[in-house]
Motif scaffolding. Structure first.
Motif, PDB file in Angstrom:
ATOM      1  N   THR A 254       0.873  -1.276  -0.103  1.00 39.83           N
ATOM      2  CA  THR A 254      -0.092   0.232   0.065  1.00 39.83           C
ATOM      3  C   THR A 254       0.825   1.237   0.023  1.00 39.83           C
ATOM      4  N   GLY A 255       0.414   2.216  -0.717  1.00 37.40           N
ATOM      5  CA  GLY A 255       1.080   3.484  -0.869  1.00 37.40           C
ATOM      6  C   GLY A 255       0.478   4.755  -0.299  1.00 37.40           C
ATOM      7  N   ASP A 256       0.762   5.694   0.257  1.00 37.35           N
ATOM      8  CA  ASP A 256       0.079   6.713   1.033  1.00 37.35           C
ATOM      9  C   ASP A 256       0.792   8.361   0.631  1.00 37.35           C
ATOM     10  N   MET A 257      -0.154   9.286   0.955  1.00 36.14           N
ATOM     11  CA  MET A 257       0.364  10.495   0.865  1.00 36.14           C
ATOM     12  C   MET A 257       1.619  10.978   1.571  1.00 36.14           C
ATOM     13  N   LEU A 285       1.101   1.297  -7.818  1.00 34.43           N
ATOM     14  CA  LEU A 285       1.789   0.201  -7.212  1.00 34.43           C
ATOM     15  C   LEU A 285       1.253  -1.117  -8.054  1.00 34.43           C
ATOM     16  N   SER A 286       2.244  -1.813  -8.391  1.00 32.53           N
ATOM     17  CA  SER A 286       2.151  -3.153  -9.148  1.00 32.53           C
ATOM     18  C   SER A 286       2.948  -4.089  -8.922  1.00 32.53           C
ATOM     19  N   PHE A 287       2.526  -5.433  -8.378  1.00 30.35           N
ATOM     20  CA  PHE A 287       3.622  -6.531  -8.416  1.00 30.35           C
ATOM     21  C   PHE A 287       3.695  -6.941  -9.732  1.00 30.35           C
ATOM     22  N   ARG A 288       5.103  -7.547 -10.345  1.00 28.25           N
ATOM     23  CA  ARG A 288       5.206  -8.152 -11.677  1.00 28.25           C
ATOM     24  C   ARG A 288       4.594  -9.444 -11.557  1.00 28.25           C
ATOM     25  N   ARG A 289       3.750  -9.987 -12.228  1.00 20.73           N
ATOM     26  CA  ARG A 289       3.052 -11.131 -12.082  1.00 20.73           C
ATOM     27  C   ARG A 289       4.092 -12.457 -12.006  1.00 20.73           C
ATOM     28  N   GLY A 290       3.659 -13.292 -11.190  1.00 17.85           N
ATOM     29  CA  GLY A 290       4.788 -14.477 -10.868  1.00 17.85           C
ATOM     30  C   GLY A 290       5.970 -14.148 -10.392  1.00 17.85           C
ATOM     31  N   SER A 291       5.858 -13.017  -9.871  1.00 18.36           N
ATOM     32  CA  SER A 291       7.238 -12.818  -8.963  1.00 18.36           C
ATOM     33  C   SER A 291       6.832 -11.922  -7.763  1.00 18.36           C
ATOM     34  N   ASP A 322       5.342  15.434 -15.284  1.00 17.17           N
ATOM     35  CA  ASP A 322       4.152  16.017 -14.181  1.00 17.17           C
ATOM     36  C   ASP A 322       4.111  14.655 -13.262  1.00 17.17           C
ATOM     37  N   ALA A 323       3.454  14.918 -12.360  1.00 16.64           N
ATOM     38  CA  ALA A 323       3.126  13.653 -11.257  1.00 16.64           C
ATOM     39  C   ALA A 323       2.388  12.611 -12.078  1.00 16.64           C
ATOM     40  N   ILE A 324       2.909  11.635 -11.608  1.00 15.33           N
ATOM     41  CA  ILE A 324       2.391  10.166 -12.116  1.00 15.33           C
ATOM     42  C   ILE A 324       0.910   9.867 -11.175  1.00 15.33           C
ATOM     43  N   THR A 325      -0.021   9.508 -11.963  1.00 13.87           N
ATOM     44  CA  THR A 325      -1.306   9.185 -11.263  1.00 13.87           C
ATOM     45  C   THR A 325      -1.689   7.661 -11.433  1.00 13.87           C
ATOM     46  N   GLY A 326      -1.128   6.713 -12.160  1.00 12.80           N
ATOM     47  CA  GLY A 326      -1.500   5.551 -12.239  1.00 12.80           C
ATOM     48  C   GLY A 326      -0.513   4.606 -12.809  1.00 12.80           C
ATOM     49  N   LEU A 327      -0.458   3.280 -12.276  1.00  8.78           N
ATOM     50  CA  LEU A 327       0.564   2.628 -12.804  1.00  8.78           C
ATOM     51  C   LEU A 327       0.051   1.156 -12.977  1.00  8.78           C
TER      52      LEU A 327
END
Length: 516
Positions: A254-257, A285-291, A322-327
């Motif tokens: 989890t990531g916060d402000m 945030l995202s986990f690479r699948r299978g790792s 600019d600010a990244i909003t999604g991944l």
């Protein structure tokens, strides 16, 4: 006449007729000479007929004993010649019979050990061949299934797998939608475990809740803390903006402000690690699948790579203006990001430390989701939803004002697209805004085109959307405010988790008959 009688008994009717017509009556001596000379000639031509003559002539010779000493001598000579002739024929027959018997007895009694081994080996090989053929027939169905799965895996790796599901979907009844309430403030993000049993949600109240999908009950709650209690509180003390779960269900991140990334044990919700390093709020945030490789994005315009198993930082990538909003990411060693107000979508090749830049939206790109390894969906605050391929710099398709507009006449503004979701490797995607509806879309063939399917009434800001792995339901995280700010507030909305079942149309009987 005796000769005639003899020939009749022997079955030589044509000879008997000739004798009756042309031969005069002779003396007994002449008859003996005649009979003996006849059988000597005929015996060489037909041994079977001579054999019959031997059997029938015997009594006649005994009856002729009164004919005197000369006739006896002649009879002995004739019989001896006749016997010699018969015996010679019988000798030729006897070897044939013995050969037949020998041929029948050879494989039974005269087989050598080597021949026996060879014969048994052939039998064994034939039996093995039969067993293999039976086994092949039994396994044919399973082989076809495996081949189908392998083909799907190859297409999935290439990013070309597209399961056609959208045509069978139908909107659920309002009574079938379940609402889970537990957060005090708007939901900002959520994830579903890969087995579809659990939902993890987070909110602006800094808390994390683990839900059981079947019963709708809370399993664990990680309470949020107040500002200034970071040193003694285990958990977040600022708004949580993003979260992800590993594909094996082991880790939750989890990531916060407050620029922090927290790592949790997903099963027990036990706190494990805290990652620091970002200089701005963690927004993706995202986990690479299978790792257990973790990718993070931040308002500080950077991408960071972490190894959760080693509790280690790996590297940082820069590029956004600019600010990244999604991944988001899947199984390849790459991730995709939405660049907010720099209006770019970027594909990051981690191993090569390179990036691909895509342009298309006219406003701030606020959300992004991968459909497969080659295609993705994005939403922006200009109200548009776009479908992309990693091989083209421009969108494959864009729907403007996907959720309509609001405001006074002449001053209409489109509803911001706050969240998007994709059913992996399918033709079905969804988008959420604050127009009280979740919209489902059908991707065209080869992902060229977006067609609206149906909308589902949901009141409030749809800040997060996720499809279950099985495609049986869609989960929406809803709040009274947008996840990134407090520009509007919808008082009648409820902060909660909406579980929306994805109903399938019943099979058409006519189509079923055609398939049969």
């Amino acid at each position: 006449m005796e000769i005639k009688t003899f020939c009749e008994k022997a079955g030589l009717m044509h000879v008997a007729v000739q004798i009756d017509q042309s031969v005069p009556v002779l003396s007994p001596d002449a008859s003996i000479q005649m009979s003996s000379s006849f059988f000597i000639k005929k015996g060489k031509e037909n041994s079977n007929l001579a054999q019959k003559g031997k059997n029938t002539a015997g009594p006649k010779r005994k009856g002729d004993g009164d004919s005197g000493p000369k006739s006896k001598v002649r009879a002995k000579k004739a019989s001896s010649k006749y016997n010699e002739e018969i015996s010679s024929d019988s000798e030729t027959e006897s070897p044939q019979v013995s050969k037949k018997r020998q041929s029948k007895e050879e494989p039974e009694y005269e087989e050598t050990p080597q021949e026996k081994k060879l014969r048994l080996a052939k039998l064994y090989l034939d039996q093995l061949k039969e067993d293999e053929e039976k086994k092949a027939e039994e396994d044919s169905f399973e082989t076809d299934l495996i081949a189908g799965r392998l083909q799907e895996d190859v297409l999935e790796q290439k990013g070309k797998l597209q399961r056609l599901i959208a045509k069978d979907l139908m909107p659920p009844d309002a009574s079938e939608i379940r609402v889970l309430r537990g957060h005090k403030l708007p939901i900002t993000c959520l994830v579903i475990s890969s087995d579809d049993k659990y939902i993890f949600s987070a909110a602006k109240d800094c808390s994390i809740i683990k839900w059981d999908v079947a019963s709708g009950k809370k399993l664990h709650t990680i309470p949020g803390g107040r500002k200034g209690t970071e040193d003694r509180h285990v958990g977040h003390t600022a708004h949580i903006l993003c979260m992800t779960i590993s594909s094996d269900g082991k880790y939750l991140a989890t990531g916060d402000m407050n620029n922090l990334i927290m790592i949790w044990e997903a099963e027990t919700c036990k706190h494990l690690y805290k990652f620091t390093g970002h200089k701005g709020p963690v927004s993706g945030l995202s986990f690479r699948r299978g790792s257990h490789d973790l990718y993070s994005a931040s308002h500080d315009r950077s991408i960071k790579v972490w190894n959760v198993d080693e509790n280690a930082y790996v590297e940082t990538l820069f590029g956004h203006q600019d600010a990244i909003t999604g991944l988001d990411s899947l199984s390849r060693e790459r991730c995709v990001t939405a660049g907010g107000r720099d209006r770019t979508v970027r594909v990051w090749k981690i191993a090569e430390e390179s990036q691909l830049v895509f342009h298309g939206h006219e406003g701030s790109i606020d959300c992004i989701q991968l459909i497969n390894e080659e295609h993705m969906i994005t939403g922006a605050d200009d109200g548009s939803v776009s479908l992309w391929s990693v091989n083209k710099k421009k969108p494959l398709s864009t729907v403007k004002q996907a959720h309509g507009s609001h405001g006074d006449a002449g001053l209409e503004q489109p509803h911001w697209v706050a969240s998007v979701a994709a059913l992996q490797n399918s033709d079905t995607v969804a988008s959420g805004s604050h127009n009280s509806q979740v919209q489902l879309w059908k991707c065209g063939q080869n992902y060229r085109g977006l067609e609206p399917l149906f909308s589902i009434p949901v009141s409030g800001f749809v800040n997060s959307l996720k499809f279950s792995s099985s495609g049986q339901f869609l989960v929406a995280g809803v709040g009274q405010e947008h996840r990134l700010g407090r520009w509007w507030r919808i008082k009648e909305a409820k902060n909660g988790i909406y579980i929306i079942p994805l109903k399938r149309k019943p099979p058409n009987p006519e189509e079923a008959k055609m398939t049969e």
